[in-house]
Enzyme design. Structure first.
Site, mmCIF file in Angstrom:
data_model
loop_
_atom_site.group_PDB
_atom_site.id
_atom_site.type_symbol
_atom_site.label_atom_id
_atom_site.label_comp_id
_atom_site.label_asym_id
_atom_site.label_seq_id
_atom_site.Cartn_x
_atom_site.Cartn_y
_atom_site.Cartn_z
ATOM 1 N N ARG A 41 89.825 51.881 82.827
ATOM 2 C CA ARG A 41 90.237 51.598 84.204
ATOM 3 C C ARG A 41 91.597 52.215 84.539
ATOM 4 O O ARG A 41 91.868 52.545 85.698
ATOM 5 C CB ARG A 41 90.258 50.067 84.397
ATOM 6 C CG ARG A 41 90.559 49.591 85.805
ATOM 7 C CD ARG A 41 90.298 48.097 85.910
ATOM 8 N NE ARG A 41 91.043 47.477 86.982
ATOM 9 C CZ ARG A 41 90.567 47.287 88.215
ATOM 10 N NH1 ARG A 41 89.343 47.650 88.526
ATOM 11 N NH2 ARG A 41 91.313 46.714 89.124
ATOM 12 N N ILE A 67 92.077 49.476 94.923
ATOM 13 C CA ILE A 67 90.963 49.313 93.991
ATOM 14 C C ILE A 67 90.809 47.803 93.840
ATOM 15 O O ILE A 67 91.791 47.079 93.658
ATOM 16 C CB ILE A 67 91.262 50.017 92.639
ATOM 17 C CG1 ILE A 67 90.146 49.808 91.620
ATOM 18 C CG2 ILE A 67 92.575 49.592 92.034
ATOM 19 C CD1 ILE A 67 90.336 50.636 90.310
ATOM 20 N N SER A 68 89.587 47.295 93.967
ATOM 21 C CA SER A 68 89.362 45.842 93.932
ATOM 22 C C SER A 68 89.689 45.285 92.556
ATOM 23 O O SER A 68 89.654 45.993 91.553
ATOM 24 C CB SER A 68 87.898 45.521 94.242
ATOM 25 O OG SER A 68 87.541 46.019 95.502
ATOM 26 N N GLN A 69 89.966 43.959 92.523
ATOM 27 C CA GLN A 69 90.236 43.316 91.227
ATOM 28 C C GLN A 69 88.971 43.411 90.364
ATOM 29 O O GLN A 69 87.854 43.396 90.889
ATOM 30 C CB GLN A 69 90.640 41.862 91.448
ATOM 31 C CG GLN A 69 89.523 41.006 91.981
ATOM 32 C CD GLN A 69 89.967 39.603 92.327
ATOM 33 O OE1 GLN A 69 90.090 39.257 93.500
ATOM 34 N NE2 GLN A 69 90.212 38.803 91.319
#
Ligand code: SAH
Length: 222
Positions: A41, A67-69
């Site tokens: 990531r 960027i989403s959790q």
């Protein structure tokens, strides 16, 4: 199956993320957990945030986007019930992290981003990782994939006021669509299933995404 460097210093952080933020909540699909354990990531966030890449919060990726959790990415992925025969349409490529996760579980991913800089960044990272089953398009995803196609799964990673007819049309029968639907600040995460041409919707949780800006999305100023 694409394999990544297993000895990098982020491997421990990645394992902790999976244990603390995914497994302790309701992410239990072994295939989903496996790809989150493998995909680096830190490559999808700006270098200055690399150390934060495995925290359970959204991270800025530039041009006002995030960027989403990890939990939300995992939840949406799990809701899609993917297999290696699925074709997937994603609206909102952003960093490319969600697209890469999908590509590791599905046959092919088609992803649309309106901001060229973000799409180009995502294309570079995904290309460097050797992931070859992602097709990119730069444009307004609210109108669907530009050449008419039908997909087994559709995932929208930006908030929309409602699911546009153009998107519903591109969902195959027996297909699943997951999308944050609601206002510009808060939305409901919906899982929509198409059965015999009819759409059945289930509300999974409330959520907060950046806006899908486009013809059938929000205005830039909304
Ligand atoms: N899935 C991404 C996060 C997406 S954030 C990831 O894994 O990083 C939402 C993205 O949707 C932003 O990059 C934003 O620019 C994009 N977006 C907004 N409106 C759009 C539209 N109409 N078509 C395609 N992309 C759009």
């Amino acid at each position: 199956m694409v394999s990544f460097d297993k000895n990098d210093k982020y491997e421990i952080l990645r394992a902790k993320m999976v244990k603390n933020h995914l497994m302790r909540r309701d992410i239990s699909d072994p295939a989903v957990l496996d790809v989150f354990r493998r995909l680096p990531r830190e490559l999808f966030v700006p270098a200055k945030y690399a150390e934060d890449a495995y925290g359970d919060f959204p991270i800025p990726i530039g041009i006002g986007q995030t960027i989403s959790q990890p939990y939300i990415v995992a939840l949406m992925t799990q809701c899609l019930r993917l297999n290696d025969r699925c074709t997937v349409l994603e609206l909102g490529t952003g960093s490319g992290y969600q697209a890469a996760i999908l590509a590791m579980l599905a046959k092919k991913v088609y992803t649309i981003e309106r901001l060229p800089m973000l799409s180009e960044g995502a294309q570079a990272v995904i290309g460097d990782l050797g992931i070859e089953n992602v097709e990119f398009y730069i444009g307004d995803g609210s109108k669907g994939w530009p050449d008419y196609m039908e997909f087994d799964r559709i995932i929208v990673t930006a908030a929309m006021p409602e699911v546009p007819a153009a998107i519903n049309r591109q969902l195959k029968n027996n297909g699943l669509l997951v999308a944050p639907v609601g206002g510009p600040l808060y939305q409901d995460l919906l899982v929509i299933e198409k059965k015999d041409g009819t759409l059945y919707s289930k509300n999974v949780c409330s959520c907060r995404f950046v806006k899908l800006i486009g013809k059938y999305g929000f205005d830039e100023t909304a």
